[in-house]
Design a protein around this motif. Structure first.
Motif, PDB file in Angstrom:
ATOM      1  N   GLU A  94       1.854 -30.537  -6.677  1.00 33.90           N
ATOM      2  CA  GLU A  94       1.758 -31.460  -5.743  1.00 33.90           C
ATOM      3  C   GLU A  94       2.920 -31.474  -4.907  1.00 33.90           C
ATOM      4  O   GLU A  94       3.061 -31.482  -3.741  1.00 33.90           O
ATOM      5  N   ASP A  95       4.282 -31.392  -5.436  1.00 30.73           N
ATOM      6  CA  ASP A  95       5.347 -31.539  -4.792  1.00 30.73           C
ATOM      7  C   ASP A  95       5.676 -30.246  -3.975  1.00 30.73           C
ATOM      8  O   ASP A  95       6.221 -30.275  -2.746  1.00 30.73           O
ATOM      9  N   MET A  96       5.043 -28.952  -4.392  1.00 29.13           N
ATOM     10  CA  MET A  96       5.275 -27.870  -3.672  1.00 29.13           C
ATOM     11  C   MET A  96       4.337 -27.843  -2.403  1.00 29.13           C
ATOM     12  O   MET A  96       4.678 -27.587  -1.209  1.00 29.13           O
ATOM     13  N   ARG A  97       3.019 -28.444  -2.690  1.00 27.46           N
ATOM     14  CA  ARG A  97       2.283 -28.430  -1.723  1.00 27.46           C
ATOM     15  C   ARG A  97       2.839 -29.435  -0.410  1.00 27.46           C
ATOM     16  O   ARG A  97       2.615 -29.107   0.777  1.00 27.46           O
ATOM     17  N   GLU A  98       3.461 -30.584  -1.050  1.00 28.84           N
ATOM     18  CA  GLU A  98       3.841 -31.496  -0.027  1.00 28.84           C
ATOM     19  C   GLU A  98       4.957 -30.748   0.771  1.00 28.84           C
ATOM     20  O   GLU A  98       5.121 -31.221   2.098  1.00 28.84           O
ATOM     21  N   LEU A  99       5.933 -30.221   0.101  1.00 30.03           N
ATOM     22  CA  LEU A  99       7.005 -29.570   0.933  1.00 30.03           C
ATOM     23  C   LEU A  99       6.508 -28.437   1.863  1.00 30.03           C
ATOM     24  O   LEU A  99       6.927 -28.292   2.809  1.00 30.03           O
ATOM     25  N   GLU A 100       5.379 -27.724   1.542  1.00 27.44           N
ATOM     26  CA  GLU A 100       5.029 -26.579   2.280  1.00 27.44           C
ATOM     27  C   GLU A 100       4.321 -27.338   3.467  1.00 27.44           C
ATOM     28  O   GLU A 100       4.493 -27.050   4.913  1.00 27.44           O
ATOM     29  N   ASP A 101       3.684 -28.551   3.478  1.00 25.43           N
ATOM     30  CA  ASP A 101       3.013 -29.498   4.561  1.00 25.43           C
ATOM     31  C   ASP A 101       3.862 -29.791   5.431  1.00 25.43           C
ATOM     32  O   ASP A 101       3.731 -29.760   6.551  1.00 25.43           O
ATOM     33  N   MET A 102       5.188 -30.298   4.767  1.00 18.42           N
ATOM     34  CA  MET A 102       6.111 -30.937   5.710  1.00 18.42           C
ATOM     35  C   MET A 102       6.793 -29.561   6.456  1.00 18.42           C
ATOM     36  O   MET A 102       7.211 -29.842   7.734  1.00 18.42           O
ATOM     37  N   GLU A 103       7.045 -28.586   5.863  1.00 19.53           N
ATOM     38  CA  GLU A 103       7.589 -27.493   6.604  1.00 19.53           C
ATOM     39  C   GLU A 103       6.726 -26.984   7.666  1.00 19.53           C
ATOM     40  O   GLU A 103       7.026 -26.558   8.877  1.00 19.53           O
ATOM     41  N   ALA A 104       5.446 -26.810   7.306  1.00 17.23           N
ATOM     42  CA  ALA A 104       4.386 -26.508   8.500  1.00 17.23           C
ATOM     43  C   ALA A 104       4.468 -27.413   9.706  1.00 17.23           C
ATOM     44  O   ALA A 104       4.393 -27.258  10.776  1.00 17.23           O
ATOM     45  N   ALA A 105       4.448 -28.799   9.318  1.00 15.53           N
ATOM     46  CA  ALA A 105       4.537 -29.791  10.327  1.00 15.53           C
ATOM     47  C   ALA A 105       5.640 -29.598  11.164  1.00 15.53           C
ATOM     48  O   ALA A 105       5.781 -29.729  12.499  1.00 15.53           O
ATOM     49  N   GLY A 106       6.974 -29.378  10.600  1.00 13.96           N
ATOM     50  CA  GLY A 106       8.292 -29.134  11.227  1.00 13.96           C
ATOM     51  C   GLY A 106       8.054 -27.874  12.342  1.00 13.96           C
ATOM     52  O   GLY A 106       8.853 -27.928  13.389  1.00 13.96           O
ATOM     53  N   MET A 107       7.370 -27.000  11.755  1.00 15.09           N
ATOM     54  CA  MET A 107       7.256 -25.550  12.595  1.00 15.09           C
ATOM     55  C   MET A 107       6.357 -25.742  13.940  1.00 15.09           C
ATOM     56  O   MET A 107       6.555 -25.311  14.793  1.00 15.09           O
ATOM     57  N   GLU A 151       5.799 -28.688  15.445  1.00 14.22           N
ATOM     58  CA  GLU A 151       6.545 -29.541  16.238  1.00 14.22           C
ATOM     59  C   GLU A 151       7.590 -28.612  17.163  1.00 14.22           C
ATOM     60  O   GLU A 151       7.696 -28.894  18.203  1.00 14.22           O
ATOM     61  N   ASP A 152       8.016 -27.646  16.285  1.00 11.71           N
ATOM     62  CA  ASP A 152       9.097 -26.708  17.153  1.00 11.71           C
ATOM     63  C   ASP A 152       8.380 -25.992  18.027  1.00 11.71           C
ATOM     64  O   ASP A 152       9.035 -25.646  19.044  1.00 11.71           O
ATOM     65  N   GLU A 153       7.281 -25.617  17.785  1.00 10.73           N
ATOM     66  CA  GLU A 153       6.386 -24.773  18.698  1.00 10.73           C
ATOM     67  C   GLU A 153       6.125 -25.535  19.963  1.00 10.73           C
ATOM     68  O   GLU A 153       5.805 -24.790  21.044  1.00 10.73           O
ATOM     69  N   GLU A 154       5.976 -26.800  19.950  1.00 11.03           N
ATOM     70  CA  GLU A 154       5.408 -27.502  21.152  1.00 11.03           C
ATOM     71  C   GLU A 154       6.660 -27.811  21.930  1.00 11.03           C
ATOM     72  O   GLU A 154       7.328 -27.551  22.625  1.00 11.03           O
TER      73      GLU A 154
END
Length: 169
Positions: A151-164, A166-169
């Motif tokens: 679950e921790d790893m999924r949360e980290l991946e989700d946060m990284e994906a959300a960060g990416m 935002e960067d593309e926008e």
């Protein structure tokens, strides 16, 4: 890992404990009526330097100054801004005995020492605690000892994906 953390904590505590917590005399300073430095916060007919130092230490101030029956607490800025006087200008005996409590328009100034060290100790212990928690959590993840590792790893991946995203926008 825990042995290392405990050893490190003991070393830090011993280093701090070895430093003297005794107050140190800083000198005789000019204190004119109306000066904003070392505002008087304690008046006692049995004033002593030790009484003033204890009072200012309890107030969290790094410096204490006595003038006859009055005690004022100050900061590093106060000491820097004040004019140092000749030692011979501080001539008034403390009412409780045991030293000189300023003089005419003069203040006997002491460091409270302990408060400064206690503040640093709190900062060190706070940082050390945060670091130890981070290391312990990383160790547990590395060893797969957490029940919520996936679950921790999924949360980290989700946060990284959300960060990416935002960067593309």
């Amino acid at each position: 890992m825990k042995v290392f953390a405990c050893t490190l904590l003991v070393v830090v505590l011993l280093a701090v404990a070895k430093q003297s917590s005794a107050a140190e005399y800083k000198g005789c300073y000019v204190k004119n009526y109306g000066d904003p430095y070392f505002p008087y916060s304690l008046v006692d007919t049995k004033m002593s330097n030790d009484m003033c130092i204890q009072h200012c230490r309890a107030q969290g101030k790094p410096y204490a100054g006595t003038k006859r029956v009055r005690c004022g607490c100050g900061t590093e800025e106060h000491v820097v801004e004040m004019t140092k006087a000749e030692e011979s200008d501080c001539t008034d005996d403390c009412k409780a005995g045991g030293g000189i409590c300023g003089g005419y328009a003069r203040l006997s100034v002491y460091s409270t020492a302990q408060e400064k060290r206690m503040l640093n100790l709190r900062e060190v212990l706070g940082d050390l605690t945060d670091t130890l928690e981070t290391l312990e959590n990383a160790y547990k993840r590395e060893m797969g000892e957490t029940e919520d590792f996936e679950e921790d790893m999924r949360e980290l991946e989700d946060m990284e994906a959300a960060g990416m995203a935002e960067d593309e926008e």
